[in-house]
Motif scaffolding. Structure first.
Motif, PDB file in Angstrom:
ATOM      1  N   SER A   1       0.829  -1.202   0.000  1.00  0.00           N
ATOM      2  CA  SER A   1       0.000   0.000   0.000  1.00  0.00           C
ATOM      3  C   SER A   1       0.863   1.251   0.000  1.00  0.00           C
ATOM      4  O   SER A   1       0.682   2.161  -0.814  1.00  0.00           O
ATOM      5  N   PHE A   2       1.804   1.290   0.935  1.00  0.00           N
ATOM      6  CA  PHE A   2       2.693   2.456   1.010  1.00  0.00           C
ATOM      7  C   PHE A   2       3.464   2.630  -0.294  1.00  0.00           C
ATOM      8  O   PHE A   2       3.578   3.736  -0.827  1.00  0.00           O
ATOM      9  N   ALA A   3       4.018   1.522  -0.803  1.00  0.00           N
ATOM     10  CA  ALA A   3       4.856   1.608  -2.001  1.00  0.00           C
ATOM     11  C   ALA A   3       4.048   2.177  -3.167  1.00  0.00           C
ATOM     12  O   ALA A   3       4.527   3.032  -3.915  1.00  0.00           O
ATOM     13  N   SER A   4       2.795   1.744  -3.310  1.00  0.00           N
ATOM     14  CA  SER A   4       1.996   2.206  -4.447  1.00  0.00           C
ATOM     15  C   SER A   4       1.737   3.711  -4.363  1.00  0.00           C
ATOM     16  O   SER A   4       1.696   4.396  -5.371  1.00  0.00           O
ATOM     17  N   VAL A   5       1.596   4.211  -3.130  1.00  0.00           N
ATOM     18  CA  VAL A   5       1.310   5.639  -2.973  1.00  0.00           C
ATOM     19  C   VAL A   5       2.586   6.489  -3.057  1.00  0.00           C
ATOM     20  O   VAL A   5       2.583   7.596  -3.593  1.00  0.00           O
ATOM     21  N   LEU A   6       3.691   5.953  -2.524  1.00  0.00           N
ATOM     22  CA  LEU A   6       4.919   6.758  -2.460  1.00  0.00           C
ATOM     23  C   LEU A   6       5.691   6.757  -3.783  1.00  0.00           C
ATOM     24  O   LEU A   6       6.470   7.670  -4.065  1.00  0.00           O
ATOM     25  N   GLN A   7       5.444   5.724  -4.586  1.00  0.00           N
ATOM     26  CA  GLN A   7       6.209   5.531  -5.817  1.00  0.00           C
ATOM     27  C   GLN A   7       6.283   6.781  -6.707  1.00  0.00           C
ATOM     28  O   GLN A   7       7.358   7.219  -7.082  1.00  0.00           O
ATOM     29  N   ASP A   8       5.112   7.362  -6.998  1.00  0.00           N
ATOM     30  CA  ASP A   8       5.070   8.471  -7.958  1.00  0.00           C
ATOM     31  C   ASP A   8       5.715   9.738  -7.433  1.00  0.00           C
ATOM     32  O   ASP A   8       5.984  10.669  -8.183  1.00  0.00           O
ATOM     33  N   GLU A   9       5.915   9.793  -6.120  1.00  0.00           N
ATOM     34  CA  GLU A   9       6.435  11.032  -5.539  1.00  0.00           C
ATOM     35  C   GLU A   9       7.954  11.122  -5.634  1.00  0.00           C
ATOM     36  O   GLU A   9       8.527  12.170  -5.354  1.00  0.00           O
ATOM     37  N   ASN A  10       8.612  10.023  -5.966  1.00  0.00           N
ATOM     38  CA  ASN A  10      10.075  10.017  -6.087  1.00  0.00           C
ATOM     39  C   ASN A  10      10.807  10.649  -4.908  1.00  0.00           C
ATOM     40  O   ASN A  10      11.534  11.632  -5.057  1.00  0.00           O
ATOM     41  N   PHE A  11      10.602  10.085  -3.748  1.00  0.00           N
ATOM     42  CA  PHE A  11      11.306  10.586  -2.567  1.00  0.00           C
ATOM     43  C   PHE A  11      12.785  10.232  -2.630  1.00  0.00           C
ATOM     44  O   PHE A  11      13.156   9.172  -3.128  1.00  0.00           O
ATOM     45  N   ASP A  12      13.639  11.116  -2.127  1.00  0.00           N
ATOM     46  CA  ASP A  12      15.067  10.801  -2.010  1.00  0.00           C
ATOM     47  C   ASP A  12      15.302   9.863  -0.832  1.00  0.00           C
ATOM     48  O   ASP A  12      16.239   9.066  -0.820  1.00  0.00           O
TER      49      ASP A  12
ATOM     50  N   GLY B   1      11.395  -0.362   0.830  1.00  0.00           N
ATOM     51  CA  GLY B   1      12.636  -0.113   0.103  1.00  0.00           C
ATOM     52  C   GLY B   1      12.833  -1.139  -1.004  1.00  0.00           C
ATOM     53  O   GLY B   1      13.116  -0.792  -2.152  1.00  0.00           O
ATOM     54  N   GLU B   2      12.678  -2.403  -0.667  1.00  0.00           N
ATOM     55  CA  GLU B   2      12.877  -3.461  -1.666  1.00  0.00           C
ATOM     56  C   GLU B   2      11.821  -3.365  -2.770  1.00  0.00           C
ATOM     57  O   GLU B   2      12.128  -3.495  -3.955  1.00  0.00           O
ATOM     58  N   LEU B   3      10.571  -3.118  -2.393  1.00  0.00           N
ATOM     59  CA  LEU B   3       9.500  -3.050  -3.391  1.00  0.00           C
ATOM     60  C   LEU B   3       9.730  -1.902  -4.373  1.00  0.00           C
ATOM     61  O   LEU B   3       9.368  -1.990  -5.542  1.00  0.00           O
ATOM     62  N   LEU B   4      10.343  -0.816  -3.881  1.00  0.00           N
ATOM     63  CA  LEU B   4      10.564   0.342  -4.750  1.00  0.00           C
ATOM     64  C   LEU B   4      11.970   0.345  -5.361  1.00  0.00           C
ATOM     65  O   LEU B   4      12.363   1.295  -6.034  1.00  0.00           O
TER      66      LEU B   4
END
Ligand SMILES: Cc1cc2nc3c(=O)[nH]c(=O)nc-3n(C[C@H](O)[C@H](O)[C@H](O)COP(=O)(O)OP(=O)(O)OC[C@H]3O[C@@H](n4cnc5c(N)ncnc54)[C@H](O)[C@@H]3O)c2cc1C
Ligand SMILES: Nc1ncnc2c1ncn2[C@@H]1O[C@H](COP(=O)(O)O)[C@@H](O)[C@H]1O
Lengths: 317, 256
Positions: free
Chosen positions: B102-113, B134-137
């Protein structure tokens, strides 16, 4: 059932919790393969020569000669792919916490950590800071488990024999993105908690830094050493070398006198070997009482001054 | 530097923890909640990194029922720039792989450093969510961070090992790092911060938009641990307790 136990190299020797993990695995299945990774792989395999195992796989590759999360996660993934174990087990160590979730995500296998007992697809783990236990089950046939310290005893290791087999892994530098430096220790301080007979240990129940001198008064009156739980050290109220627990010291005094410590497992692993445990806690359900010989239910801030007073009266009479 | 901090709301260390009627979790209405302690350190670390680097954004992220917005607001009051709230309507969610998805799907597009998490939640205690994300992204990961240092496109992390050992690791950014307690001194929100927080954005992600993954593990039952150890329980007022303790020290354990 086929079980893979991933071993941990503890500065050149086999981590105590790896032996416990094997003991646990032996209770859960018949065919157990252990995996030793890195520069000491064959040394670790030798340590298991008298233990009943199907085999020990050894992995030597320059990219995993010492521990790094990228390399370890990839090695374990390749072995799972090749050997298809149903259970993957390791001790619940800091190293396991570091790379095992990566294996879980890579292979899409659930990782149930901090397990204290296991049977038939149902696993009991600690929750809510050791205050409760939870029975967990997984929806997949393959599960990764990590066993909490002392969940199983290495005294129960079934003796026997096992052969070792080198396992070839395919690793390239692109897979190992991190640079991991050598482990080091920091200043150990000048207290000797390990040989102290009497230790008074302060937890968050002390509430304020201003309350700490009172405990030093008590320690002086009793000739005791002082230690602390992590939050007390984190708050900067006590030096870090006085911290007892998995990150700090392991102590085994004649009496461990805990004040306002809840008894989370990471603290308990550092002091449960004490000959006697006396605890003051205002919560009658505090987990520390489960391992205490004497459980004083009450407010330490009221009891300590009374105890100092009683000691003085005693001295003067 | 664009940093996401994952903040979980968990039962406070002094909260009562009665079981619910199905004995599958604690009875939520009777619980008092707080910010997961290591997450508070992770938030502080994110704010310090942003301040040091001189520009960027700190985003406070939380998943759970409506009540968890409180910890996002607390994060905003301390200085986070905006919040993301992942709605979760069912009973407390404890499957780390599906939470991480869930987190990965939401955070992905934001390209966090940088994604910072606490090393472990005080309730489920899975100790893995940050590493899974981390691993998922495809990010580099490190755990048990007790010091961090940003150097250009890299982060140096001092990791805590067992029994007083440490180790430095250098990772390329972007990275997901889990933070151990004690590495800084978390700030308190200022009055101005609390007022300002009300104007900051909290983006709400409905459950249907992030919950796609199957559950891989489930808590079937929770229970109070049983012991076999013989324990003498000492109750009563402080005088009685002090007298009995003195006796124990003198006669039972003989350390005086
Ligand atoms: C990877 C990892 C490593 C860790 N390493 C360590 C470690 O090395 N050492 C360690 O200690 N912890 C460690 N921890 C933290 C550990 O999980 C607990 O959070 C910590 O031990 C709790 O400390 P505490 O009992 O002092 O505080 P709390 O859990 O807050 O408990 C305080 C207790 O005091 C009682 N109390 C409050 N007021 C009073 C009063 N007036 N009188 C009497 N009783 C009172 C309360 O009832 C409560 O039981 C680690 C955690 C992780 C995840
Ligand atoms: N529901 C959640 N909301 C926000 N952060 C979370 C949540 N679950 C896990 N985390 C983050 O992941 C860390 C580790 O959690 P856990 O893997 O459950 O021990 C926590 O300290 C949080 O930073």
């Amino acid at each position: 059932m086929d079980i893979l136990v991933v071993l941990e190299d503890n500065h050149g020797s086999l981590h105590r919790m790896s032996r416990e993990a094997i003991a646990g695995a032996q209770q859960l299945g018949e065919s157990i393969t252990a995996l030793a990774i890195g520069q000491h792989a064959s040394l670790l395999a030798d340590k298991l020569s008298g233990v009943d195992l199907a085999e020990v796989l050894t992995v030597s590759h320059e990219l995993v000669s010492s521990y790094n999360a990228d390399g370890y996660a990839e090695v374990v993934r390749q072995i799972i792919e090749a050997e298809s174990p149903q259970l993957i087990i390791a001790g619940h160590t800091y190293q396991t916490r570091d790379y095992m979730p990566r294996v879980s995500a890579k292979c899409d296998i659930p990782f149930i950590p901090d397990v204290i007992s296991a049977e038939d697809g149902s696993y009991v783990k600690l929750v809510l800071n050791s205050k409760l236990n939870a029975t967990v089950s997984a929806s997949s046939d393959t599960v990764i488990l990590s066993f909490q310290s002392a969940a199983y005893s290495d005294e129960d290791l079934v003796p026997g024999s096992c052969a070792s087999r080198p396992f070839e892994v395919n690793l390239d530098t692109a897979m190992v993105r991190s640079e991991t430096e050598e482990p080091f220790q920091e200043d150990a301080g000048d207290v000797d908690l390990e040989s102290a007979e009497l230790i008074i240990s302060i937890g968050r129940g002390i509430e304020k830094e201003e309350n700490i001198p009172m405990v030093f008064d008590l320690a002086n009156a009793l000739g005791a050493e002082i230690s602390a739980s992590r939050p007390v050290v984190d708050s900067g109220w006590m030096e870090s070398f006085r911290q007892v627990g998995s990150s700090g010291q392991t102590v085994a005094p004649k009496l461990y006198f805990s004040l306002g410590i809840s008894g989370a497992i990471q603290h308990v692993v550092g002091m449960k070997g004490s000959k006697n445990i006396l605890s003051i806690n205002k919560d009658p359900d505090a987990p520390i009482f489960e391992i205490s010989d004497y459980a004083v239910v009450g407010d330490l801030l009221e009891i300590i001054p009374k105890l100092i007073e009683a000691l003085q009266t005693e001295k003067n009479s | 530097m664009k940093i996401a901090v994952l903040i979980k709301q968990v039962p406070g260390s002094e909260s009562p923890l009665p079981l619910n009627s199905t004995q599958t979790w604690v009875d939520e209405p009777q619980v008092t909640y707080t910010m997961n302690p290591p997450d508070n350190y992770a938030l502080e670390e994110a704010l310090l990194i942003k301040e040091n680097v001189g520009d960027g954004e700190v985003v406070a992220v939380s998943l759970g029922p409506e009540r968890v917005k409180k910890v996002i607001r607390e994060g905003l009051a301390k200085g986070a720039d905006r919040g993301i709230y992942l709605e979760e309507n069912s009973q407390i969610e404890t499957d780390p792989l599906s939470i991480a998805r869930s987190f990965a799907s939401v955070l992905q597009d934001e390209n966090f450093d940088l994604i910072l998490t606490g090393l472990q939640s005080d309730d489920a205690g899975m100790g893995q969510t940050g590493v899974l994300i981390g691993e998922l992204l495809g990010l580099s990961t490190a755990t048990l961070a007790v010091q961090t240092n940003i150097q250009d496109e890299q982060i140096r992390v001092k990791r805590e090992l067992e029994s007083g050992w440490f180790q430095w690791v250098k990772l390329p950014l972007p990275a997901s790092i889990s933070i151990q307690s004690g590495l800084n001194t978390p700030r308190y929100p200022s009055l101005k911060g609390i007022m300002g927080a009300k104007k900051k954005e909290i983006r709400v992600i409905p459950a249907s938009e992030h919950q796609t993954a199957e559950k891989t593990q489930t808590i079937k039952k929770v229970f109070v641990p049983q012991t076999t150890k013989k324990t003498e329980v000492i109750e009563g007022n402080a005088d009685t307790a002090a007298a009995r303790i003195l006796e124990i020290l003198k006669s039972d354990v003989k350390v005086l």
